[in-house]
Design a protein around this motif. Structure first.
Motif, PDB file in Angstrom:
ATOM      1  N   GLU A   1      -4.990  -0.531 -12.753  1.00  0.00           N
ATOM      2  CA  GLU A   1      -6.089  -0.531 -11.780  1.00  0.00           C
ATOM      3  C   GLU A   1      -5.606  -0.967 -10.403  1.00  0.00           C
ATOM      4  O   GLU A   1      -6.064  -0.451  -9.383  1.00  0.00           O
ATOM      5  N   VAL A   2      -4.672  -1.920 -10.354  1.00  0.00           N
ATOM      6  CA  VAL A   2      -4.144  -2.389  -9.072  1.00  0.00           C
ATOM      7  C   VAL A   2      -3.347  -1.281  -8.388  1.00  0.00           C
ATOM      8  O   VAL A   2      -3.490  -1.034  -7.190  1.00  0.00           O
TER       9      VAL A   2
ATOM     10  N   VAL B   1      -3.727   1.898  -8.789  1.00  0.00           N
ATOM     11  CA  VAL B   1      -4.684   2.914  -8.339  1.00  0.00           C
ATOM     12  C   VAL B   1      -5.326   2.489  -7.017  1.00  0.00           C
ATOM     13  O   VAL B   1      -5.445   3.285  -6.078  1.00  0.00           O
ATOM     14  N   ARG B   2      -5.704   1.206  -6.942  1.00  0.00           N
ATOM     15  CA  ARG B   2      -6.374   0.708  -5.735  1.00  0.00           C
ATOM     16  C   ARG B   2      -5.421   0.683  -4.552  1.00  0.00           C
ATOM     17  O   ARG B   2      -5.748   1.164  -3.454  1.00  0.00           O
ATOM     18  N   TYR B   3      -4.216   0.132  -4.752  1.00  0.00           N
ATOM     19  CA  TYR B   3      -3.258   0.042  -3.656  1.00  0.00           C
ATOM     20  C   TYR B   3      -2.714   1.416  -3.266  1.00  0.00           C
ATOM     21  O   TYR B   3      -2.276   1.613  -2.139  1.00  0.00           O
TER      22      TYR B   3
ATOM     23  N   ALA C   1      -7.753   6.994  -6.494  1.00  0.00           N
ATOM     24  CA  ALA C   1      -9.050   7.317  -7.102  1.00  0.00           C
ATOM     25  C   ALA C   1      -9.835   8.281  -6.221  1.00  0.00           C
ATOM     26  O   ALA C   1     -10.023   8.039  -5.023  1.00  0.00           O
TER      27      ALA C   1
ATOM     28  N   TRP D   1      -4.344   4.813 -16.875  1.00  0.00           N
ATOM     29  CA  TRP D   1      -5.511   5.231 -16.095  1.00  0.00           C
ATOM     30  C   TRP D   1      -5.422   6.731 -15.897  1.00  0.00           C
ATOM     31  O   TRP D   1      -4.384   7.252 -15.477  1.00  0.00           O
TER      32      TRP D   1
ATOM     33  N   GLY E   1      -4.560   4.227  -3.403  1.00  0.00           N
ATOM     34  CA  GLY E   1      -5.616   5.089  -2.885  1.00  0.00           C
ATOM     35  C   GLY E   1      -5.754   6.378  -3.677  1.00  0.00           C
ATOM     36  O   GLY E   1      -6.114   7.429  -3.139  1.00  0.00           O
TER      37      GLY E   1
ATOM     38  N   ARG F   1       0.855  -1.191   0.000  1.00  0.00           N
ATOM     39  CA  ARG F   1       0.000   0.000   0.000  1.00  0.00           C
ATOM     40  C   ARG F   1       0.887   1.235   0.000  1.00  0.00           C
ATOM     41  O   ARG F   1       1.994   1.210   0.528  1.00  0.00           O
TER      42      ARG F   1
END
Length: 299
Positions: free
Chosen positions: A77-78, A80-82, A86, A105, A84, A49
């Motif tokens: 996408e990974v 972006v998610r990890y 977005a 992205w 934080g 993270r």
């Protein structure tokens, strides 16, 4: 403001790059690797993270710059998610270039654009379990499916470096059979298509953006291509600053860097110091800062 001192690059080219960024931030691209640079390296990559201070520091800095991009081998996408990223205020124009630039992205649209994965990756992925089984490396070695790439991790093996060394030759032979390249990293071997690397992604993005200067920060062997891209841009007259997110595991990067910081925490401190300096120069946070570079590019 100004509570975080701005470190001084050790090379003349690095000092020129930093001076150019401070003089015209609205024309600057700041590009950052993810794992090891914005996020600590962890035994299980799925648990990675972003450093808790990364998004706040980027959110303060990004509106004053021409552009901020994260360039990673992970799927966009990974990352972006990890990370934080977005919906984070201040990062409305962040770009994440995933799979070494094969995916993109854009925070403005929250959409990922990408071509179809190459067939060689799927073929190599199917053969890897048999190669690991026949290599005698034992437990703890595992395969990460990245979609457009596939990686073999040895960090969780009883003898990580020995397992890494034992796998280099068979994994390289597998890559050659399927017209892929092997990118070695910090106890990881990644197989991916040729002609796709962080250097190509960074150079393309800098030119697309019309940047007047570039800062790139990374920590691993995969970032050497981005360092080389910045060195090439500097030879063409575009100022640049190379930052190594310090690691004793990758001396090659530290030796080529203009500035070495202490891992992701050091990267966050650098981003914060840049934001402080630009805030001091441009006025208070609520003043004229966001007017200098809040658009989606540098055009």
């Amino acid at each position: 403001m100004g509570s975080h001192p701005l470190p001084v690059p050790v090379t003349p080219a690095g000092r020129d790059g930093l001076a150019a960024l401070l003089a015209a931030p609205q024309r600057a691209v700041v590009a950052l690797d993810f794992d090891g640079t914005l996020a600590e390296i962890v035994p299980d990559p799925e648990q990675a993270r972003a450093h808790p201070g990364a998004v706040p520091a980027l959110a303060r800095l990004a509106p004053r710059l021409g552009s901020v991009a994260v360039i990673t081998g992970r799927p966009a996408e990974v990352a972006v998610r990890y990370g934080g990223f977005a919906g984070a205020p201040g990062l409305e124009h962040l770009v994440v270039l995933g799979h070494y630039g094969a995916e993109r992205w854009d925070a403005a649209t929250a959409a990922v654009t990408a071509p179809e994965p190459p067939p060689g990756v799927a073929a190599a992925r199917a053969e890897l379990p048999g190669i690991l089984a026949g290599s005698g490396v034992g437990q703890g070695v595992w395969i990460e499916d990245k979609g457009r790439a596939v990686a073999v991790h040895t960090r969780r093996a009883p003898h990580p470096q020995a397992a890494f060394d034992a796998l280099c030759e068979p994994v390289s032979a597998l890559a050659e059979r399927h017209a892929l390249i092997v990118e070695p990293g910090r106890l990881v071997l990644e197989l991916r298509p040729p002609g796709v690397d962080k250097g190509a992604a960074l150079a393309s993005y800098v030119r697309e953006s019309g940047a007047g200067c570039v800062l790139y920060a990374g920590d691993d062997l995969g970032d050497l291509a981005a360092f080389a891209a910045v060195e090439q841009l500097r030879s063409e007259g575009l100022p640049g600053l190379l930052v190594c997110s310090g690691s004793s595991e990758v001396a090659e990067l530290a030796e080529r860097a203009d500035l070495v910081v202490d891992g992701p925490a050091g990267v966050v401190e650098l981003l914060t110091a840049l934001a402080d300096r630009l805030a001091d120069r441009l006025g208070s946070e609520s003043g004229s800062g966001s007017g200098s570079g809040s658009g989606p590019g540098l055009g």
